[in-house]
Design a protein around this motif. Structure first.
Motif, mmCIF file in Angstrom:
data_model
loop_
_atom_site.group_PDB
_atom_site.id
_atom_site.type_symbol
_atom_site.label_atom_id
_atom_site.label_comp_id
_atom_site.label_asym_id
_atom_site.label_seq_id
_atom_site.Cartn_x
_atom_site.Cartn_y
_atom_site.Cartn_z
ATOM 1 N N ALA A 279 -57.687 17.841 -3.441
ATOM 2 C CA ALA A 279 -58.601 17.193 -2.500
ATOM 3 C C ALA A 279 -58.746 15.709 -2.827
ATOM 4 O O ALA A 279 -58.848 14.867 -1.920
ATOM 5 N N GLY A 280 -58.770 15.378 -4.126
ATOM 6 C CA GLY A 280 -58.843 13.969 -4.509
ATOM 7 C C GLY A 280 -57.629 13.197 -4.030
ATOM 8 O O GLY A 280 -57.743 12.061 -3.557
ATOM 9 N N ARG A 281 -56.452 13.814 -4.126
ATOM 10 C CA ARG A 281 -55.247 13.158 -3.651
ATOM 11 C C ARG A 281 -55.277 12.974 -2.131
ATOM 12 O O ARG A 281 -54.889 11.935 -1.601
ATOM 13 N N ALA A 282 -55.768 13.993 -1.422
ATOM 14 C CA ALA A 282 -55.865 13.890 0.032
ATOM 15 C C ALA A 282 -56.828 12.776 0.437
ATOM 16 O O ALA A 282 -56.543 11.978 1.343
ATOM 17 N N GLY A 283 -57.979 12.711 -0.246
ATOM 18 C CA GLY A 283 -58.932 11.654 0.073
ATOM 19 C C GLY A 283 -58.407 10.272 -0.244
ATOM 20 O O GLY A 283 -58.694 9.299 0.460
#
Length: 546
Positions: A279-283
């Motif tokens: 999720a951090g990478r997506a954000g």
């Protein structure tokens, strides 16, 4: 991506054929829903209604009420009971109708928020097909039949996803905060805001949730004290953990006979680490669709109790799969979630077949968490209020201030000076560059961003060309290659598939003078499904409201 690609069939060529097909599908769906799965008799709505009436008219406590003949009562935070107080003013029939209408409105709002304006491309026919597919989805069927609140919470959370993706962050987080005050599961989305370093939105969400909880404490101090000190920690209030409808990690362990809290805590920690990383990478790349979808998946896995109807949080994942160019995977997984297959192990979940079959929905959720495509955002598109290169956007529309011509202007000018002979090199060089040097949003653009339309300012001395070979929808999803039409006085290079004339449209079917100064993205399509097999559905009296 075409509708044919999602469904694998060519649509009827006439309106009459489309109407007949939709009527046939609607009839099949109606027969299936009325005969195969057991209706839940509005069980959860009866819990809500009985709790509020006992509290208001009977002088009872919120958490003392039990549905007659069952040990089940209200399990949500006190703020949820405060929001449901208007039910005390109407009868049970009116409350049922209101719940049905609210769920329909929430489903429509969630679909609109997640798909953007792309649904208009398919009109009433596409909307009808999507409605038939959604009606087969077991978590949605149960949500409506139980009278549950999951769709309302989903719509609140997706509102924040839209605000973050469009850069309108002033009130971003408010929806998440309200949802978390009604039910604890959406609180993980506050964690998403922290993981992606959206400090302001996280503060707003936390503040709204705290304010709502404080309001409930003022309205029902005894109930608030009981919930936060006792009811919250008593998982037996919501039903048996080993019940086949519990499709969480805790449910898998309970059906295996594993009672160790340490084992469950380790599994939860591993899932949270995977979620935080992905999720951090997506954000970080502005892919808020994937970030929110991953968080919904994780919330279902780590919650001690995740009934089948809670799995409406999986819906955004199917939209992400389709947008990433994997409609067959989305369709296959969606079809499994329409079959009620886990109920085949309602009586006995032992053995290898029971371990695999009774936890089918959990395996799907885990697989989506690990393999859901992340980062499918067009190159250089302005997401969440950030322009390429990390520059902060100050407005949704492009500034009207005159700027020097972009580096691509000579190539564009050369292409526009020779109508019908625009070279592929010039088009390639100009692709993705709009009026102010900001790369254009093409076929892979995220419809969460400002309805996928950005008004551009004219560029002095740099007429923009539209070539037939460069239309929205050409090229793979996420490449950002699409038709560019910007500025007044736009020149259009004629060519195959391009509307020739002094004003070039940004997509098929647009006439002269339309689409000026706009960059339009292709739309996303609703997910498909297949008709599910007969199932052994859940009994309304076998679980509690959750």
């Amino acid at each position: 991506m075409s509708l044919d690609r999602v469904r694998g069939l060519r649509p009827p060529g006439t309106d009459r054929g489309r109407v007949l097909l939709l009527l046939a599908l609607a009839a099949a769906v109606t027969v299936f829903t009325a005969t195969v799965p057991l209706l839940r008799d509005w069980f959860d709505l009866r819990v809500y209604y009985g709790t509020v009436n006992s509290w208001v008219h009977g002088g009872g406590h919120v958490y003392d009420y039990r549905v007659p003949g069952t040990p089940y009562g209200f399990t949500y935070p006190p703020f949820a009971a405060v929001l449901m107080l208007p039910m005390a003013l109407v009868g049970p029939g009116a409350a049922t109708v209101a719940a049905l209408l609210l769920n329909l409105a929430a489903l429509a709002a969630a679909a609109r928020l997640w798909t953007g304006p792309g649904w208009r491309r398919y009109g009433w026919y596409g909307a009808g097909l999507a409605a038939c597919a959604l009606a087969l989805f077991e978590p949605l069927r149960d949500t409506f039949s139980f009278g549950q609140v999951n769709l309302l919470l989903l719509a609140l959370v997706l509102t924040d996803a839209r605000l973050l993706a469009s850069g309108r962050t002033r009130w971003a987080g408010a929806g998440i905060g309200l949802a978390a005050a009604v039910k604890l599961t959406p609180a993980l989305f506050i964690g998403l805001l922290l993981v992606t370093r959206r400090w302001r939105a996280a503060a707003v969400a936390t503040g709204v949730a705290a304010a709502a909880t404080a309001l409930a404490a003022l309205a029902a101090p005894d109930a608030s004290r009981f919930y936060w000190t006792r009811a919250l920690w008593d998982t037996t209030r919501v039903g048996r953990l080993d019940y086949v409808s519990n499709q969480s990690l805790q449910g898998v362990l309970a059906r295996l006979g594993v009672e160790s809290r340490a084992v469950w805590a380790v599994l939860v920690l591993l899932v949270l680490c995977c979620w935080a990383r992905r999720a951090g990478r997506a954000g970080a790349v502005g892919d808020w669709r994937a970030a929110f979808a991953l968080t919904g998946l994780t919330a279902c896995l780590v919650s001690p109790v995740t009934w089948v109807h809670h799995l409406v949080w999986l819906l955004p994942s199917f939209a992400v799969l389709i947008r990433a160019g994997r409609p067959r995977v989305a369709g296959a997984l969606y079809a499994v979630l329409c079959t009620s297959v886990v109920w085949l192990w309602f009586d006995d979940a032992s053995g290898v077949d029971g371990f695999l079959g009774s936890n089918t929905y959990t395996w799907i959720t885990l697989g989506l968490l690990v393999w859901l495509p992340v980062g499918h955002v067009p190159a250089g598109h302005a997401s969440a209020g950030h322009l390429p290169g990390g520059r902060r956007a100050t407005s949704r529309s492009t500034s009207a201030t005159a700027v020097p011509p972009s580096a691509a202007a000579p190539a564009i000018s050369r292409a526009s000076s020779q109508p019908g002979k625009a070279s592929s090199a010039a088009v390639t060089e100009a692709a993705g560059v709009a009026a102010n040097g900001v790369p254009a949003i093409g076929a892979g653009a995220d419809p969460l961003v400002a309805d996928a339309e950005v008004t551009g300012a004219p560029v002095t001395g740099a007429p923009v060309t539209c070539a037939g070979a460069l239309r929205a929808g050409d090229g793979p999803v996420g490449t950002g290659v699409g038709t560019v039409a910007a500025g007044a006085g736009t020149d259009c290079a004629s060519g195959p598939g391009c509307d020739s004339g002094p004003d070039c449209a940004s997509g098929p079917g647009r006439g002269p003078g339309q689409g000026r100064g706009r960059v339009r993205s292709a739309s996303s399509e609703p997910t498909g499904s297949t008709r599910p097999a007969a199932a052994n559905p859940q009994s309304s009296s076998s679980r509690a409201s959750s």
